[in-house]
Motif scaffolding. Structure first.
Motif, PDB file in Angstrom:
ATOM      1  N   TRP A  62       0.855  -1.182   0.000  1.00 52.67           N
ATOM      2  CA  TRP A  62       0.000   0.000   0.000  1.00 52.67           C
ATOM      3  C   TRP A  62       0.889   1.229   0.000  1.00 52.67           C
ATOM      4  CZ3 TRP A  62      -3.822  -1.711   4.472  1.00 52.67           C
ATOM      5  CH2 TRP A  62      -4.590  -2.786   4.010  1.00 52.67           C
ATOM      6  N   GLY A  63       0.807   2.012  -1.086  1.00 56.18           N
ATOM      7  CA  GLY A  63       1.576   3.247  -1.167  1.00 56.18           C
ATOM      8  C   GLY A  63       0.734   4.428  -0.712  1.00 56.18           C
ATOM      9  N   CYS A  64       1.086   5.620  -1.206  1.00 55.76           N
ATOM     10  CA  CYS A  64       0.346   6.835  -0.823  1.00 55.76           C
ATOM     11  C   CYS A  64      -1.029   6.841  -1.478  1.00 55.76           C
ATOM     12  CB  CYS A  64       1.138   8.077  -1.212  1.00 55.76           C
ATOM     13  SG  CYS A  64       1.189   8.364  -3.009  1.00 55.76           S
ATOM     14  N   GLY A  65      -1.167   6.097  -2.601  1.00 57.14           N
ATOM     15  CA  GLY A  65      -2.452   5.995  -3.284  1.00 57.14           C
ATOM     16  C   GLY A  65      -2.672   7.079  -4.337  1.00 57.14           C
ATOM     17  N   SER A  66      -1.790   8.092  -4.393  1.00 57.97           N
ATOM     18  CA  SER A  66      -2.066   9.186  -5.325  1.00 57.97           C
ATOM     19  C   SER A  66      -0.895   9.579  -6.234  1.00 57.97           C
ATOM     20  CB  SER A  66      -2.534  10.424  -4.546  1.00 57.97           C
ATOM     21  OG  SER A  66      -1.566  10.776  -3.582  1.00 57.97           O
ATOM     22  N   CYS A  67       0.305   9.074  -5.996  1.00 56.74           N
ATOM     23  CA  CYS A  67       1.424   9.443  -6.879  1.00 56.74           C
ATOM     24  C   CYS A  67       1.269   8.709  -8.217  1.00 56.74           C
ATOM     25  CB  CYS A  67       2.765   9.095  -6.219  1.00 56.74           C
ATOM     26  SG  CYS A  67       3.125   7.329  -6.172  1.00 56.74           S
ATOM     27  N   ALA A  68       2.140   9.034  -9.172  1.00 60.04           N
ATOM     28  CA  ALA A  68       2.025   8.435 -10.498  1.00 60.04           C
ATOM     29  C   ALA A  68       2.180   6.911 -10.421  1.00 60.04           C
ATOM     30  CB  ALA A  68       3.080   9.029 -11.425  1.00 60.04           C
ATOM     31  N   ARG A  69       3.092   6.453  -9.589  1.00 64.30           N
ATOM     32  CA  ARG A  69       3.322   5.012  -9.476  1.00 64.30           C
ATOM     33  C   ARG A  69       2.087   4.300  -8.904  1.00 64.30           C
ATOM     34  NH1 ARG A  69       8.952   4.359  -9.179  1.00 64.30           N
ATOM     35  NH2 ARG A  69       9.694   4.686 -11.291  1.00 64.30           N
ATOM     36  N   CYS A  70       1.530   4.840  -7.816  1.00 66.37           N
ATOM     37  CA  CYS A  70       0.347   4.213  -7.217  1.00 66.37           C
ATOM     38  C   CYS A  70      -0.819   4.242  -8.215  1.00 66.37           C
ATOM     39  CB  CYS A  70      -0.038   4.919  -5.927  1.00 66.37           C
ATOM     40  SG  CYS A  70       1.071   4.578  -4.542  1.00 66.37           S
ATOM     41  N   ALA A  71      -0.967   5.381  -8.921  1.00 64.51           N
ATOM     42  CA  ALA A  71      -2.072   5.501  -9.883  1.00 64.51           C
ATOM     43  C   ALA A  71      -1.944   4.454 -10.982  1.00 64.51           C
ATOM     44  CB  ALA A  71      -2.093   6.906 -10.484  1.00 64.51           C
ATOM     45  N   TYR A 112       6.351   0.520  -5.743  1.00 65.26           N
ATOM     46  CA  TYR A 112       7.398   1.522  -5.969  1.00 65.26           C
ATOM     47  C   TYR A 112       6.831   2.929  -5.825  1.00 65.26           C
ATOM     48  CZ  TYR A 112      10.030  -2.513  -7.728  1.00 65.26           C
ATOM     49  OH  TYR A 112      10.656  -3.730  -7.848  1.00 65.26           O
ATOM     50  N   CYS A 113       5.954   3.116  -4.820  1.00 63.17           N
ATOM     51  CA  CYS A 113       5.338   4.424  -4.547  1.00 63.17           C
ATOM     52  C   CYS A 113       6.427   5.492  -4.433  1.00 63.17           C
ATOM     53  CB  CYS A 113       4.552   4.339  -3.233  1.00 63.17           C
ATOM     54  SG  CYS A 113       4.006   5.939  -2.607  1.00 63.17           S
ATOM     55  N   ASP A 114       6.195   6.623  -5.095  1.00 65.88           N
ATOM     56  CA  ASP A 114       7.167   7.722  -5.063  1.00 65.88           C
ATOM     57  C   ASP A 114       7.297   8.335  -3.671  1.00 65.88           C
ATOM     58  OD1 ASP A 114       8.194   7.784  -7.678  1.00 65.88           O
ATOM     59  OD2 ASP A 114       6.323   8.648  -8.410  1.00 65.88           O
ATOM     60  N   ARG A 115       6.273   8.126  -2.830  1.00 65.02           N
ATOM     61  CA  ARG A 115       6.339   8.724  -1.474  1.00 65.02           C
ATOM     62  C   ARG A 115       6.709   7.681  -0.421  1.00 65.02           C
ATOM     63  NH1 ARG A 115       1.421  11.336  -3.243  1.00 65.02           N
ATOM     64  NH2 ARG A 115       2.018  13.348  -4.149  1.00 65.02           N
ATOM     65  N   ARG A 116       7.251   6.535  -0.856  1.00 62.19           N
ATOM     66  CA  ARG A 116       7.535   5.432   0.051  1.00 62.19           C
ATOM     67  C   ARG A 116       8.328   5.889   1.278  1.00 62.19           C
ATOM     68  NH1 ARG A 116      10.868   0.706   0.956  1.00 62.19           N
ATOM     69  NH2 ARG A 116       9.521  -1.106   0.986  1.00 62.19           N
TER      70      ARG A 116
HETATM   71 ZN    ZN Z   1       2.347   6.554  -4.075  1.00 63.08          ZN
END
Ligand code: ZN
Ligand code: NAD
Ligand code: ZN
Length: 345
Positions: free
Chosen positions: A90-99, A105-109
């Motif tokens: 589960w990433g931030c849910g809104s960065c380009a990677r999560c989208a 590989y969430c950008d805000r990991r």
């Molecule tokens: Zn993310």
């Protein structure tokens, strides 16, 4: 409801009674049918205070399958009663990677206090699991829960690691799998199902080599001082095109480097804490390529589920009731588990 809670770093998690979550907004409540136990759970439990960004307490369990049982008013894309496996990173849910479905590989990991279900957020070693939205769910239809749950990490991580190496694994090539446990036995099957490579397996336990054999490995051998030589001989004397290391200690990394042919690729999946030194000149093979795959994408999880439903993937499981989780954890720690341990509430 019952849940296996991690309450202090370095201390065994304890079964506890906690409130059953209620879904709000887009959230979905899943009634857990099975939750896999991963060696990463041991790494988390054993973590020194501050080593991981997670806040205590939380419920363990990042490999989860079950049935949708309640929906928040804004939930969309899944129906009550549907059987699903949970996409665990589960990433931030809104960065380009999560989208794009790559929460792994969430950008805000680096800014998050969690890495996924059961990894800093309440996971599925419980009777129910609250999921932020239906986008974290993949339908499994009639796949048995103890088969489906391990697909979400043991299967997905192995699939993602193999996907990164597939370009190097054409006809006549050799892949080596080090560590034939929960992840490794599925990696052997995924290599057989999705690449043309010969598959060689290494472990420290005879029963793991028997599992490698049942999983379709062409050859298995115990970890010994001359294992690199044995594997090279089995690769037609040229060395391996790719190594997947599901252990990641100094010993296994040294074996990997010793067995790769020039231009060979190493994927380190195991969190064994070993290190490699990069230097030119040095011991790494010319053209050496390294990857550190982490988990996998939502799209890949759907592919893994499809592979399992086609019959190409079979998880070897040992089932324990959730109430026996402490015993199951001890057994995995002692090296007594074979395939994947699955907890059933
Ligand atoms: Zn993310
Ligand atoms: P497991 O305990 O089920 O399997 C590990 C296997 O390695 C066992 O069969 C064990 O006998 C074998 N082994 C141990 N030492 C060895 C050695 N020196 N040489 C050869 N074989 C050896 O563990 P698992 O749940 O499959 O997890 C494997 C590793 O992958 C763990 O470190 C885990 O934390 C990590 N992991 C990483 C990711 C990721 O995304 N990168 C995801 C899940 C798990
Ligand atoms: Zn895991």
């Amino acid at each position: 409801m019952k849940a296996l809670r991690l309450t202090a770093w370095g201390e065994a998690p304890a079964p506890a009674e906690v409130e059953r979550p209620v879904p709000h907004g887009a959230e979905v409540l899943v009634e857990v049918e099975a939750a896999g136990l991963c060696r990463s759970d041991l790494h988390v439990i054993d973590g020194a205070p501050g080593a991981l960004p997670y806040r205590l307490p939380f419920t363990l369990g990042h490999e989860v399958a079950g049935r949708v049982t309640a929906l928040g008013p804004g939930a969309d894309g899944v129906g009550i009663g549907e059987r699903v496996v949970v996409y665990g990173p589960w990433g931030c849910g809104s960065c380009a990677r999560c989208a794009a479905g790559s929460d792994n590989y969430c950008d805000r990991r680096d800014t998050l206090a969690w890495h996924g279900a059961g990894l800093g957020r309440d996971g599925g070693m419980a009777e129910y699991l609250l999921v932020a939205s239906a986008r974290q769910l993949v339908p499994i239809a009639d796949l048995p829960a103890d088969q489906a749950a391990p697909l979400s990490d043991a299967g997905l991580t192995s699939y993602h690691a193999v996907a990164g190496l597939r370009h190097a694994l054409g006809e006549g090539t050799t892949a080596v799998v080090i560590g034939v446990g929960g992840l490794g036995h599925l990696a052997v099957q995924i290599l057989r199902a999705t690449t043309a490579s010969r598959v060689l397996a290494v472990d420290v336990r005879e029963d793991a080599l028997a599992l490698a054999d049942r999983s379709g490995a062409d050859f298995g051998t115990l970890m010994r001082p001359d294992t690199a030589r044995v594997l090279r001989a089995r690769s037609g004397d040229v060395g391996a095109d790719a190594v997947l290391d599901f252990v990641g200690t100094a010993q296994t990394l040294e074996l990997a480097v010793g067995v790769l042919r020039p231009g060979g690729e190493l994927a380190v999946v195991g969190s064994g804490g070993g290190s490699l030194t990069v230097s030119k000149p040095g011991v790494l093979p010319a053209g050496f390529r390294l990857s550190l795959p982490f988990w996998g994408t939502r799209h890949e999880l759907a592919e893994v589920v499809a592979l399992a439903r086609s019959g190409a993937l079979r998880v070897e499981t040992e089932r324990f009731p959730l109430s026996a989780a402490p015993e199951a954890i001890d057994r995995l720690r002692r090296g007594g588990a074979s395939g994947r341990t699955v907890l059933v509430p």
